[in-house]
Design a protein around this motif. Structure first.
Motif, short mmCIF file in Angstrom:
data_model
loop_
_atom_site.label_atom_id
_atom_site.label_comp_id
_atom_site.label_asym_id
_atom_site.label_seq_id
_atom_site.Cartn_x
_atom_site.Cartn_y
_atom_site.Cartn_z
N GLY A 179 65.74 -17.91 -4.00
CA GLY A 179 66.09 -18.64 -5.20
C GLY A 179 67.60 -18.78 -5.31
O GLY A 179 68.34 -17.88 -4.91
N CYS A 180 68.07 -19.90 -5.85
CA CYS A 180 69.49 -20.08 -6.06
C CYS A 180 69.71 -20.94 -7.30
O CYS A 180 68.82 -21.68 -7.74
N ILE A 181 70.89 -20.82 -7.88
CA ILE A 181 71.25 -21.50 -9.11
C ILE A 181 72.34 -22.53 -8.81
O ILE A 181 73.27 -22.27 -8.06
N LYS A 182 72.20 -23.72 -9.40
CA LYS A 182 73.26 -24.72 -9.28
C LYS A 182 73.19 -25.67 -10.47
O LYS A 182 72.21 -25.67 -11.23
N HIS A 220 72.50 -30.19 -15.97
CA HIS A 220 71.47 -29.19 -16.18
C HIS A 220 71.66 -28.04 -15.20
O HIS A 220 72.12 -28.24 -14.07
N VAL A 221 71.29 -26.84 -15.64
CA VAL A 221 71.29 -25.67 -14.76
C VAL A 221 69.93 -25.61 -14.08
O VAL A 221 68.90 -25.43 -14.74
N MET A 222 69.93 -25.76 -12.79
CA MET A 222 68.70 -25.85 -12.01
C MET A 222 68.51 -24.61 -11.14
O MET A 222 69.43 -24.20 -10.43
N GLY A 223 67.34 -24.02 -11.23
CA GLY A 223 66.98 -22.93 -10.33
C GLY A 223 66.14 -23.49 -9.18
O GLY A 223 65.06 -24.01 -9.40
N LYS A 274 69.26 -15.72 -14.86
CA LYS A 274 70.55 -16.28 -14.47
C LYS A 274 70.88 -17.57 -15.23
O LYS A 274 71.89 -18.21 -14.96
N GLY A 275 70.03 -17.96 -16.18
CA GLY A 275 70.34 -19.08 -17.05
C GLY A 275 69.76 -20.42 -16.65
O GLY A 275 70.15 -21.46 -17.19
N ALA A 276 68.80 -20.43 -15.72
CA ALA A 276 68.22 -21.71 -15.28
C ALA A 276 67.43 -22.36 -16.42
O ALA A 276 66.64 -21.69 -17.10
N GLN A 277 67.65 -23.65 -16.63
CA GLN A 277 66.86 -24.42 -17.59
C GLN A 277 65.58 -24.95 -16.95
O GLN A 277 64.56 -25.13 -17.61
N TYR A 278 65.67 -25.26 -15.66
CA TYR A 278 64.54 -25.79 -14.90
C TYR A 278 64.44 -25.04 -13.58
O TYR A 278 65.42 -24.50 -13.07
N SER A 298 63.05 -23.21 -20.30
CA SER A 298 63.67 -22.93 -21.60
C SER A 298 62.64 -22.98 -22.71
O SER A 298 61.81 -23.89 -22.79
N SER A 299 62.71 -22.02 -23.61
CA SER A 299 61.82 -21.99 -24.78
C SER A 299 62.52 -22.49 -26.03
O SER A 299 61.93 -22.53 -27.10
N HIS A 300 63.81 -22.88 -25.90
CA HIS A 300 64.58 -23.36 -27.05
C HIS A 300 64.73 -24.87 -26.96
O HIS A 300 65.04 -25.42 -25.90
N HIS A 301 64.55 -25.54 -28.08
CA HIS A 301 64.71 -27.00 -28.16
C HIS A 301 63.93 -27.69 -27.04
O HIS A 301 64.50 -28.38 -26.19
N PRO A 302 62.64 -27.52 -26.98
CA PRO A 302 61.86 -28.05 -25.85
C PRO A 302 61.98 -29.54 -25.69
O PRO A 302 61.93 -30.05 -24.57
#
Length: 376
Positions: free
Chosen positions: A57-60, A70-73, A104-108, A350-354
């Motif tokens: 897995g990686c974050i970008k 967007h923060v993508m995992g 690590k903060g991924a939104q998707y 993300s569970s916030h502001h879907p």
């Protein structure tokens, strides 16, 4: 009957129990200069430490053509040994890497698989709740050392300086549905061999202002031209399996992957052993404009084949394009080019502001995308 799996956290290890088999999922964190987060998860048998599964897995950050970053995992290289499938190992690896990406903060989360890989598509869609967001085609051609790849006299291919390439890409990436925001990092990576432009010599192409503060900026363009970059995987994909290396336990899966590659090319897998290298050049960042793109794309492809003959261990030329990419219809129709249908999947973490966070998924299929060479 589905296996019963028990998950416990013991000193950063996940303990898995499935029927009479017990598995350990070890989290291996490693540094990565290309992306700001990287983690590898491996599944091992506790009884003999055989490696039976692996995922990375990686974050970008990614930008989109309809606005926003967007923060993508990214989930890459999910593999389970053929002798240990249908035991829930792949599902547990997916859960484990998703948990790490969320921390690590991924939104998707994002992943890809072949269209004909029914087991993977069922895992992703039915069990892990992923949505198909794009369909692409991978083009693969073996490099023939005896073939000659001459360019037409009226077509010119010119290498750009890195600053020039960054300037042009930053201007043109906005037309893509999805693209990496760190294009400068990709182009400066040592595995990137360079960026070129292909154009008709009588038309000219660009004026590059190299004076003062405007160094590397693009001022004008002509009617028909193609920009492309080439990534050298030959070092990254060398498979040297030594007796002391833990991957010796994963020999069966490596053989399976090798078999799939050569089935695409209609070549016997015995031609290349697991101990040998399997490198290829990956064409990425291909973008073209104008009405005469067919001739230019043929020249780009031949240029890459010619370059590949001079790169040690390079066996193939590969590129990947979205099915709605304007250039896909201009890829040469050589009989030796294999075509592999690829599917991209994503889901929101993300569970916030879907409503806001799911905007990327609600846009429908993404047809014109930038394929990051670091993920291929």
């Amino acid at each position: 009957m589905s296996p019963l799996i028990r998950i416990c956290m013991i000193c950063c290890f996940f303990i898995w129990k499935s029927f009479s088999k017990t598995y350990r999922c070890e989290s291996l964190h490693c540094s990565n200069t290309n992306m700001f987060g990287n983690c590898q998860q491996v599944a091992q048998l506790l009884e003999n430490e055989d490696l039976v599964g692996v995922v990375r897995g990686c974050i970008k950050h990614v930008g989109t053509g309809f606005g926003g970053v967007h923060v993508m995992g990214c989930i890459l290289g999910l593999r389970v040994s053929p002798t240990h499938r249908r035991m829930g190992i792949g599902f547990q690896l997916m859960n484990s890497v998703e948990e790490w990406l969320l921390r690590k903060g991924a939104q998707y989360t994002f992943l890809a698989t072949e269209r004909n890989n029914t087991a993977s598509t069922n895992l992703f869609t039915s069990k892990c709740n992923y949505m198909n967001i794009s369909s692409l085609i991978i083009f693969v051609q073996p490099i023939c050392s005896s073939a000659k790849h001459l360019l037409p006299q009226n077509i010119k291919i010119e290498k750009l300086q890195v600053d020039q390439a960054i300037s042009l890409y930053e201007n043109k990436l906005r037309s893509k549905d999805i693209f990496p925001t760190d294009m400068d990092v990709i182009l400066k990576e040592k595995l990137s061999l360079g960026t070129w432009v292909c154009y008709f010599e009588e038309q000219g192409w660009i004026n590059l202002d190299s004076e003062g503060n405007n160094k590397g900026t693009i001022t004008t363009t002509q009617s028909s031209w193609v920009i492309f970059s080439i990534w050298n995987t030959c070092e990254a994909y060398k498979l040297h399996i030594r007796k002391s290396h833990p991957l010796r336990y994963f020999h069966a899966t490596l053989n399976h992957a090798r078999e799939k590659i050569f089935s695409w090319l209609k070549m016997p897998k015995s031609n290349v052993s697991v101990q040998s290298s399997l490198g290829f050049l990956f064409l990425y960042g291909i973008h073209g404009e104008g009405e005469q793109l067919g001739e230019l794309m043929k020249s780009v492809w031949n240029f890459a084949l010619g370059l590949g003959k001079n790169v040690k261990d390079s066996k193939l030329i590969i590129t990947e394009l979205g099915q709605c990419d304007p250039l896909i219809k201009h890829v040469p129709g050589n009989p030796s080019i294999s075509r592999i249908h690829d599917l991209w999947y994503a889901k929101s973490l993300s569970s916030h502001h879907p409503d806001d966070q799911d905007a990327l998924l609600m846009k429908g299929p993404l047809g014109n995308v930038f394929v990051d060479p670091r993920e291929f």
